[in-house]
Design a protein around this motif. Structure first.
Motif, short mmCIF file in Angstrom:
data_model
loop_
_atom_site.label_atom_id
_atom_site.label_comp_id
_atom_site.label_asym_id
_atom_site.label_seq_id
_atom_site.Cartn_x
_atom_site.Cartn_y
_atom_site.Cartn_z
N MET A 1 0.85 -1.17 0.00
CA MET A 1 0.00 0.00 0.00
C MET A 1 0.90 1.24 0.00
SD MET A 1 -3.03 0.98 2.69
CE MET A 1 -4.07 -0.38 2.29
N THR A 2 0.59 2.17 -0.85
CA THR A 2 1.41 3.38 -0.93
C THR A 2 1.12 4.31 0.24
OG1 THR A 2 -0.21 4.58 -2.23
CG2 THR A 2 1.40 3.26 -3.45
N LEU A 3 2.00 5.26 0.46
CA LEU A 3 1.84 6.19 1.57
C LEU A 3 0.58 7.03 1.43
CD1 LEU A 3 2.99 7.44 4.14
CD2 LEU A 3 4.27 9.02 2.70
N SER A 4 0.30 7.48 0.21
CA SER A 4 -0.91 8.29 0.00
C SER A 4 -2.18 7.49 0.29
CB SER A 4 -0.94 8.86 -1.42
OG SER A 4 -1.00 7.81 -2.36
N ASP A 5 -2.17 6.19 -0.05
CA ASP A 5 -3.33 5.34 0.25
C ASP A 5 -3.51 5.17 1.75
OD1 ASP A 5 -3.96 5.02 -2.39
OD2 ASP A 5 -2.96 3.07 -2.58
N LEU A 9 -6.74 6.36 3.88
CA LEU A 9 -7.46 5.38 4.69
C LEU A 9 -7.70 5.91 6.10
CD1 LEU A 9 -8.67 2.57 4.54
CD2 LEU A 9 -6.49 1.67 5.33
N ARG A 10 -6.74 6.66 6.65
CA ARG A 10 -6.93 7.28 7.97
C ARG A 10 -8.01 8.35 7.91
NH1 ARG A 10 -1.18 8.92 9.32
NH2 ARG A 10 -0.18 7.04 8.58
N LYS A 11 -8.04 9.10 6.84
CA LYS A 11 -9.06 10.15 6.70
C LYS A 11 -10.45 9.54 6.55
CE LYS A 11 -5.77 12.99 6.88
NZ LYS A 11 -5.30 13.31 8.20
N THR A 67 0.22 29.12 -3.42
CA THR A 67 -0.53 28.25 -4.32
C THR A 67 -1.90 27.99 -3.71
OG1 THR A 67 0.27 26.24 -3.26
CG2 THR A 67 1.60 27.10 -5.08
N ASN A 68 -2.76 27.40 -4.46
CA ASN A 68 -4.09 27.06 -3.96
C ASN A 68 -4.17 25.58 -3.55
OD1 ASN A 68 -5.08 29.61 -4.30
ND2 ASN A 68 -5.63 29.24 -6.43
N GLN A 69 -3.07 25.06 -3.00
CA GLN A 69 -3.02 23.66 -2.62
C GLN A 69 -3.26 23.53 -1.11
OE1 GLN A 69 0.75 22.21 -3.87
NE2 GLN A 69 0.24 22.27 -6.03
N ILE A 70 -3.82 22.39 -0.73
CA ILE A 70 -4.07 22.08 0.68
C ILE A 70 -3.02 21.06 1.13
CG2 ILE A 70 -5.67 21.05 2.32
CD1 ILE A 70 -7.93 22.03 0.56
N THR A 71 -2.43 21.30 2.27
CA THR A 71 -1.47 20.38 2.85
C THR A 71 -2.13 19.73 4.07
OG1 THR A 71 0.31 21.83 2.16
CG2 THR A 71 0.85 20.14 3.76
N ILE A 72 -2.15 18.40 4.10
CA ILE A 72 -2.78 17.68 5.20
C ILE A 72 -1.70 17.10 6.10
CG2 ILE A 72 -4.27 15.75 5.83
CD1 ILE A 72 -5.67 16.13 3.16
N PHE A 73 -1.83 17.36 7.40
CA PHE A 73 -0.87 16.85 8.38
C PHE A 73 -1.53 15.80 9.24
CE2 PHE A 73 0.36 21.23 7.47
CZ PHE A 73 1.67 21.04 7.09
N ASP A 74 -0.77 14.79 9.63
CA ASP A 74 -1.29 13.75 10.54
C ASP A 74 -0.73 13.92 11.90
OD1 ASP A 74 -2.97 12.36 8.82
OD2 ASP A 74 -1.24 11.39 7.90
#
Length: 74
Positions: A1-5, A9-11, A67-74
């Motif tokens: 499973m890749t890191l982005s997956d 999955l946590r989200k 930029t108009n990007q969103i950065t998600i932190f865990d």
């Protein structure tokens, strides 16, 4: 499973938790409404009840400045 997956999955668990709280505690569930007004009234009353909860799950994210990007932190 890749890191982005794994991150997605946590989200998903957070989203499922919110859906469960809306269905069980706020009584927002599918029923046969006779009109669209009754459906919207039922949905809005459930969302208003949810907004008064003390503890709500949340996602930590920030917008990048240039930029108009969103950065998600865990």
């Amino acid at each position: 499973m890749t890191l982005s997956d794994k991150i997605l999955l946590r989200k998903r668990s957070v989203i499922e938790t919110v859906n469960d709280e809306l269905k069980n505690m706020c009584q927002v569930e599918h029923s046969r409404h006779r009109s669209i007004g009754n459906f919207i009234t039922n949905l809005l009353s459930g969302l208003i009840a949810y907004s008064f909860f003390d503890k709500k799950p949340s996602l930590n994210f920030q917008y990048a400045l240039n930029t108009n990007q969103i950065t998600i932190f865990d």
